[in-house]
Write a protein that holds these residues in place. Structure first.
Motif, PDB file in Angstrom:
ATOM      1  N   LEU A  59       0.561  -1.484   0.096  1.00  0.00           N
ATOM      2  CA  LEU A  59       0.329   0.198  -0.169  1.00  0.00           C
ATOM      3  C   LEU A  59       1.248   1.514   0.048  1.00  0.00           C
ATOM      4  N   THR A  60       1.694   1.306   0.974  1.00  0.00           N
ATOM      5  CA  THR A  60       2.990   2.468   0.771  1.00  0.00           C
ATOM      6  C   THR A  60       3.430   2.593  -0.414  1.00  0.00           C
TER       7      THR A  60
ATOM      8  N   ALA B 123       6.403  -0.756  10.980  1.00  0.00           N
ATOM      9  CA  ALA B 123       5.945  -2.094  11.783  1.00  0.00           C
ATOM     10  C   ALA B 123       6.863  -2.352  12.135  1.00  0.00           C
TER      11      ALA B 123
ATOM     12  N   VAL C 273       0.656   5.434   6.178  1.00  0.00           N
ATOM     13  CA  VAL C 273       0.031   3.976   5.668  1.00  0.00           C
ATOM     14  C   VAL C 273       0.025   3.146   7.073  1.00  0.00           C
ATOM     15  N   THR C 274       0.920   2.798   6.867  1.00  0.00           N
ATOM     16  CA  THR C 274       0.910   1.821   8.177  1.00  0.00           C
ATOM     17  C   THR C 274       0.352   1.627   9.690  1.00  0.00           C
TER      18      THR C 274
ATOM     19  N   VAL D  22      -2.728   1.056   8.443  1.00  0.00           N
ATOM     20  CA  VAL D  22      -2.707  -0.520   8.396  1.00  0.00           C
ATOM     21  C   VAL D  22      -2.932  -2.127   9.822  1.00  0.00           C
ATOM     22  N   TYR D  23      -2.796  -0.764  10.349  1.00  0.00           N
ATOM     23  CA  TYR D  23      -2.623  -1.645  11.782  1.00  0.00           C
ATOM     24  C   TYR D  23      -3.911  -1.423  12.765  1.00  0.00           C
TER      25      TYR D  23
ATOM     26  N   ASP E  91      -6.469  -3.339  11.426  1.00  0.00           N
ATOM     27  CA  ASP E  91      -5.788  -4.438  11.040  1.00  0.00           C
ATOM     28  C   ASP E  91      -6.912  -5.657  11.465  1.00  0.00           C
TER      29      ASP E  91
ATOM     30  N   PHE F  32      -9.469  -7.389   8.107  1.00  0.00           N
ATOM     31  CA  PHE F  32      -8.057  -8.598   7.563  1.00  0.00           C
ATOM     32  C   PHE F  32      -8.679  -9.577   8.338  1.00  0.00           C
TER      33      PHE F  32
END
Length: 131
Positions: A3-4, A42, A90-91, A94-95, A98, A101
């Motif tokens: 994504l990044t 991350a 972005v990270t 995403v977290y 999470d 997902f």
């Protein structure tokens, strides 16, 4: 990381900014820095509760990456800062999402399988249930 990279490349292709060394017009944002800070972020997310030194070490390496891009005359400071911000943002997103997902409606069903498939431009989904 994917994504990044997608967001970084989209910005690079839509914003015309020449590099300090004049090699091309895809300077903004720094791709190396965005990926480095996404990795550092991350590492931070994974180790922030267990090992603070390890958690923050990723940001140190990412900062060195950004600094080297600046000192090698490939980017301006604005490119570096934008790449770092993009990688971290972005990270973190995403977290934050999470749990979406990890959602699996078939987690308790050991006899159901869904398998995605992509072949020659067509997309499909296999569904299998054993009785």
């Amino acid at each position: 990381m994917i994504l990044t990279d997608v967001f970084t490349r989209a910005l690079k292709n839509s914003i015309y900014k020449i590099r300090p060394d004049g090699s091309n017009e895809h300077a903004f944002p720094s791709g190396h820095t965005s990926i480095a800070f996404a990795s550092g972020s991350a590492v931070h997310e994974e180790y922030k509760d267990t090992n603070a030194y390890l958690a923050y070490s990723g940001y140190g390496f990412a900062s060195v990456t950004g600094g080297l891009r600046l000192f090698n005359n490939k980017h301006y400071i604005s490119d570096i800062l934008a790449g770092a911000g993009l990688g971290i943002l972005v990270t973190k997103l995403v977290y934050h999402f999470d749990y979406l997902f990890k959602w699996n409606p078939f987690i308790k069903s050991k006899n159901i399988a869904l398998i995605p498939r992509y072949t020659d431009g067509s997309v499909g989904l296999y569904f299998s249930k054993t009785f």
